[in-house]
Structures are given as structure tokens and as C-alpha cells.
Scaffold this motif. Structure first.
Motif, PDB file in Angstrom:
ATOM      1  N   GLY A 313     -45.526  53.155  -8.351  1.00 16.46           N
ATOM      2  CA  GLY A 313     -44.481  53.890  -9.056  1.00 16.46           C
ATOM      3  C   GLY A 313     -43.910  55.083  -8.330  1.00 16.46           C
ATOM      4  O   GLY A 313     -43.029  55.769  -8.860  1.00 16.46           O
ATOM      5  N   ARG A 316     -39.394  54.217  -7.285  1.00 14.28           N
ATOM      6  CA  ARG A 316     -39.099  53.706  -8.627  1.00 14.28           C
ATOM      7  C   ARG A 316     -37.991  52.662  -8.598  1.00 14.28           C
ATOM      8  O   ARG A 316     -36.945  52.794  -9.232  1.00 14.28           O
ATOM      9  CB  ARG A 316     -38.748  54.886  -9.529  1.00 14.28           C
ATOM     10  N   GLU A 319     -36.735  50.796 -11.895  1.00 13.71           N
ATOM     11  CA  GLU A 319     -35.919  51.609 -12.796  1.00 13.71           C
ATOM     12  C   GLU A 319     -34.438  51.579 -12.423  1.00 13.71           C
ATOM     13  O   GLU A 319     -33.604  52.077 -13.180  1.00 13.71           O
ATOM     14  CB  GLU A 319     -36.433  53.052 -12.801  1.00 13.71           C
TER      15      GLU A 319
END
Length: 351
Positions: A313, A316, A319
């Protein structure tokens, strides 16, 4: 498997078709993969538009696409000796370099001195057929295992994430640096995360619109190019000094000029955006302030480095996925990609 597959075919610039083509066969040290996810890249849009005639691609008809993930369904001769197995989940990258020239031996395979020479170098989705198809063939040099639990959609962003990490490394970011990223598209936002990984204390993203809003949502400082002079604003945010490093991820003459103008004395700009026009740069500050401008092409070994950061993560990538389309809807996917009002950042096509 069947003997035929669906593939996107660009018949000529701006003319798209979904065609039935034979499934390719893997040769020595190659694998055949079932393509599950393909990410649209800005280069794809330029290629389809015919912006690089005779270079990318060499000619039409042509199948674009080079950011992808899927699973291996067949092995060419010798591929198993490199540890690959049918069923392995993989992400692909585009440069299939010769491996023998000086640049390849020194690890800069993205600068292969045999670029484009038949039988020595190929670049998937650029000068040889790409991956917007049900199946695709890749050399074992160009595939990487996906971490456990990573989706194919996210895996398709491993290639642009590796490009982002490469430009950050080309920026020679030092611990505690202030970094400005010009361009809030996918590569710019991935480069902002990469800057943090490389040691930046502050990252300022320069852009506009909904993409800049996404940068703010991700926690970055932002400068809106529609709100005034971005060079002055970056200097205001840095006590008048400027940024230690600028990562230029937009690729226009104006953004290149901004990048050089917002550098701190002794600063370094790493440029991954590719302007289609010539750029005028002021040489006096380049010399008197000892500024540096370096290019950053694709990636050179960052694929294996970037996947763990995506998995934990710190980069990212998932996203940034905003849209999914079927291969049969590629024309709609491309129109959405090209429409700055669409809200698109990364678009995934699922063959």
C-alpha cells in the motif's frame, strides 16, 4: 483454449476494430498468457492517433497495449528452466531488450543499443504487437509474478508504477528533500508516492481539476495551475528557495519550463513526459544555478522493486483505477480516457 481470439486492431490512425485473430504461439524463452487486465497508457492514445508515424508502430494494422496482467497458459521451450509454470499470475512490461549490448549488460536495458533491430530488441505494444487481446506472448525477461492477493486490475498498473519509481530514482532524491511533481495524472501520482519511498520529506503535486483533487485526497500538498503562477506558488511554499527535485510527468513545453524555473539552486529535474513539440529552456540559470535536467525512459529493473510497495500500500496504484471496460468497448474506453471531464485517471480494459 481455442485457436482463435479477440484482439483490438488499429487499422489506421483513429480507426479501431475488434477482430478474430489466431492465438499466438510462444517461442523459445517465451510464455503465452491469458490477458485479464490491460491499462490504457497515454502512449496508447498517441499511437492510435498516429502521432509517431513509422516509429510507434512501424505500420498498421497494429494491436496496442503494454500495461497488463494475466496468467500463464502455455510455456515455450526453455521457459520452465527460468522457474515459470502454467497458472502463474504475472504482470508484464514492454521492453524486450537484447541483453548483450553494453547498456543491457550494465542494467540499462531500457536504453538497449539494439533497439528496434529485428531479432535483437522489441517493445511490446510499440514496435511489435501488444496485449489488447485475449492472449499475448511475452519473453520471460518481461514478466513478473504478482504478489499473493493482488488483483489483475492492480497488477496491470505495475508497469506505470515502475516507470514512476524510475523517474523518482532518476531525480536522485535525498532524505529530507522537497519534491515537486508536475502533472497529476496516473504517472504523476504514482511518482509522488515513489518520491516518498525514495526519502522525500515533502511532495507538492502541481496540476489541475479532479486529478489534483485526487492528489489532495492522497494527502499531498497541491498547487493549482488554474489559480495563478505555479512557479511562484511552489517558491512561496518553500520559503522562496524552490524544490530540491522536480519530477516532470506532464510532457508539455510549458510544464518543462515551469519545472526548471521552480528548482532550488543546485536542483535536479527528472523528466518522463515526452513533449511532441520543441521546448525552449533558459540556459543562464541552468549554468549559474548549476541546475540539472535528466531524462527518464520507461524503467530499468524497477518492476520487481515496485510490486512489494504496491502490495503493502505504499504505492497506491489501485486507488487510481476509475473505470473498467470490456475489450469490445475499447472505443468507449479510449474516449473516456481522452475526455478530461470524465473523471478518469486509470482505465482498465478486461479482455
Amino acid at each position: 483454449m481455442t485457436q482463435m481470439m479477440q484482439a483490438l486492431v488499429v487499422r489506421e490512425p483513429k480507426v479501431l476494430d475488434i477482430a478474430d485473430l489466431p492465438v499466438p504461439e510462444p517461442r523459445r524463452n517465451e510464455v503465452l498468457a491469458r490477458v485479464r487486465s490491460v491499462s490504457i497508457c497515454g502512449t496508447d492514445a498517441h499511437l492510435i492517433n498516429g502521432d509517431y508515424p513509422g516509429f510507434w508502430p512501424l505500420g498498421f494494422p497494429f494491436t496496442p497495449g503494454h500495461e497488463w496482467a494475466g496468467e500463464i497458459v502455455a510455456l515455450g521451450e526453455g521457459a520452465d528452466t527460468f522457474g515459470w509454470n502454467v497458472g502463474d499470475r504475472v504482470a508484464g512490461t514492454s521492453h524486450n531488450a537484447c541483453g548483450a549490448c553494453q547498456k543491457c549488460v550494465e542494467g540499462q536495458y531500457n536504453l538497449c543499443e539494439n533497439y528496434g533491430k529485428p531479432g535483437l530488441h522489441s517493445q511490446y505494444g510499440h514496435n511489435v504487437q501488444g496485449v489488447n487481446a485475449t492472449y499475448a506472448v511475452h519473453n520471460v525477461k518481461c514478466i513478473f509474478k504478482l504478489p499473493e492477493g493482488m488483483s489483475f486490475d492492480e497488477g496491470a498498473l505495475a508497469d506505470p508504477a515502475s516507470i514512476a519509481l524510475h523517474v523518482a530514482r532518476r531525480g536522485n532524491i535525498k532524505a529530507g528533500d522537497t519534491v515537486a511533481v508536475i502533472g497529476a495524472g496516473a504517472v504523476g501520482l504514482l511518482a509522488a508516492d515513489s518520491a516518498l519511498i525514495c526519502g522525500a520529506a515533502r511532495v507538492i503535486v502541481v496540476g489541475r481539476g479532479y486529478r489534483l483533487d485526487r492528489a489532495a485526497t492522497l494527502g499531498f500538498e497541491t498547487v493549482d495551475t488554474n489559480a495563478g503562477d505555479p512557479v511562484q506558488e511552489v517558491r512561496n511554499l518553500t520559503g522562496g528557495l524552490g524544490a530540491d527535485v522536480v519530477l516532470e510527468c506532464a510532457g508539455t513545453p510549458l510544464t518543462v519550463q515551469w519545472s526548471m524555473a521552480m528548482l532550488r539552486r543546485g536542483g535536479r529535474c527528472a523528466m518522463v513526459g515526452i513533449p511532441t513539440e520543441d521546448v525552449a529552456i533558459k540556459c543562464q540559470p541552468l549554468v549559474l544555478d548549476e541546475l540539472e535536467l535528466v531524462g527518464s525512459r520507461a524503467s530499468a529493473g524497477e518492476m520487481r522493486r515496485v510490486l512489494p510497495f504496491m502490495a503493502n500500500g505504499r504505492i497506491r496504484a489501485k486507488e487510481l483505477i476509475t473505470h473498467n471496460f470490456a475489450l469490445s468497448e475499447y472505443d468507449k474506453a479510449l474516449a473516456t480516457f481522452n475526455d478530461r471531464a470524465s473523471g478518469a485517471i486509470k482505465i482498465i480494459v478486461n479482455p
